[in-house]
Design a protein around this motif. Structure first.
Motif, short mmCIF file in Angstrom:
data_model
loop_
_atom_site.label_atom_id
_atom_site.label_comp_id
_atom_site.label_asym_id
_atom_site.label_seq_id
_atom_site.Cartn_x
_atom_site.Cartn_y
_atom_site.Cartn_z
N GLY A 69 0.86 -1.18 0.00
CA GLY A 69 0.00 0.00 0.00
C GLY A 69 0.90 1.23 0.00
O GLY A 69 1.89 1.29 0.72
N CYS A 70 0.55 2.21 -0.84
CA CYS A 70 1.42 3.39 -1.01
C CYS A 70 1.55 4.19 0.28
O CYS A 70 2.60 4.74 0.57
N PHE A 71 0.48 4.27 1.06
CA PHE A 71 0.53 5.05 2.29
C PHE A 71 1.35 4.33 3.36
O PHE A 71 2.33 4.87 3.88
N VAL A 74 4.99 3.83 2.36
CA VAL A 74 5.64 5.07 1.93
C VAL A 74 6.25 4.96 0.54
O VAL A 74 7.47 4.83 0.37
N HIS A 75 5.38 4.96 -0.45
CA HIS A 75 5.83 4.94 -1.84
C HIS A 75 6.34 6.33 -2.20
O HIS A 75 5.58 7.27 -2.39
N LYS A 76 7.68 6.44 -2.30
CA LYS A 76 8.28 7.76 -2.51
C LYS A 76 7.88 8.36 -3.86
O LYS A 76 7.90 7.69 -4.88
N GLY A 77 7.48 9.61 -3.80
CA GLY A 77 7.11 10.32 -5.02
C GLY A 77 5.71 10.01 -5.53
O GLY A 77 5.31 10.49 -6.59
N CYS A 78 4.96 9.19 -4.76
CA CYS A 78 3.62 8.81 -5.20
C CYS A 78 2.59 9.70 -4.52
O CYS A 78 2.72 10.03 -3.35
N LYS A 79 1.52 10.04 -5.27
CA LYS A 79 0.54 10.93 -4.65
C LYS A 79 -0.33 10.21 -3.62
O LYS A 79 -1.00 10.84 -2.82
N ILE A 117 5.30 -4.66 -5.87
CA ILE A 117 4.26 -4.00 -6.66
C ILE A 117 3.58 -3.00 -5.74
O ILE A 117 3.18 -3.34 -4.62
N TRP A 118 3.45 -1.77 -6.21
CA TRP A 118 2.78 -0.74 -5.41
C TRP A 118 1.31 -0.67 -5.80
O TRP A 118 0.96 -0.88 -6.96
N GLU A 119 0.52 -0.34 -4.81
CA GLU A 119 -0.93 -0.27 -4.99
C GLU A 119 -1.33 0.60 -6.20
O GLU A 119 -2.21 0.23 -6.97
N CYS A 120 -0.64 1.72 -6.37
CA CYS A 120 -1.01 2.64 -7.45
C CYS A 120 -0.70 2.03 -8.83
O CYS A 120 -1.24 2.48 -9.84
N GLN A 121 0.17 1.03 -8.86
CA GLN A 121 0.55 0.42 -10.14
C GLN A 121 -0.49 -0.61 -10.62
O GLN A 121 -0.42 -1.08 -11.74
ZN LIG Z 1 2.10 4.61 -5.15
#
Ligand SMILES: [Zn+2]
Length: 143
Positions: A69-71, A74-79, A117-121
């Motif tokens: 999960g991006c939050f 901490v997915h760097k640079g991801c909104k 794999i990041w959630e936003c992907q």
């Molecule tokens: Zn992300």
């Protein structure tokens, strides 16, 4: 009677939270896709003498896939990953990040290959399918 009821409710909520943390939506998307591509995996299998339990484990290939999960991770640079203002959250997320890095390092030192794999992907299924396929099909050590 009251005791038994309380215990039932407690164990039920324990089971519910275990299910929630293990079978999260993003992980299910990746698992279903892997399954449809014909890849077979183990879930949360212990690797490295039982110290780590990655999300999705390919024991024969010595490869693991994490779905982050991006939050929380901490997915760097991801909104999807804004760091809240409070010190509590900054510390907590910094600890999550540090733990992820330590995990990645232990896995790699033990000869495992890791794909995160990041959630936003997940939104781009075509990309996701290619990414998973090339990661799982490539020979060990090949970039
Ligand atoms: Zn992300």
């Amino acid at each position: 009677m009251a005791m038994a009821e309380r215990m039932t409710a407690e164990s039920r909520s324990k089971i519910m939270s275990a299910v929630k943390s293990r079978n999260t939506g993003p992980e299910m998307i990746v698992r279903r896709l892997l399954h449809s591509l014909g890849f077979r995996y183990h879930l949360h299998a212990k690797v490295i003498k039982g110290r780590l339990r990655p999300d999705i484990v390919f024991s024969g290939k010595k490869k693991v896939v994490y779905v982050h999960g991006c939050f929380w991770h901490v997915h760097k640079g991801c909104k999807g990953s804004h760091i809240p203002g409070s010190v509590f959250w900054q510390d907590k997320l910094a600890r999550n990040s540090a733990r992820d890095e330590a995990t990645l390092q232990s896995l790699q030192e033990a000869g495992w290959e890791v794909l995160v794999i990041w959630e936003c992907q997940l939104a781009d299924r075509g990309w996701l399918r290619d990414e998973l396929t090339s990661f799982l099909n490539k020979a060990k050590g090949q970039l």
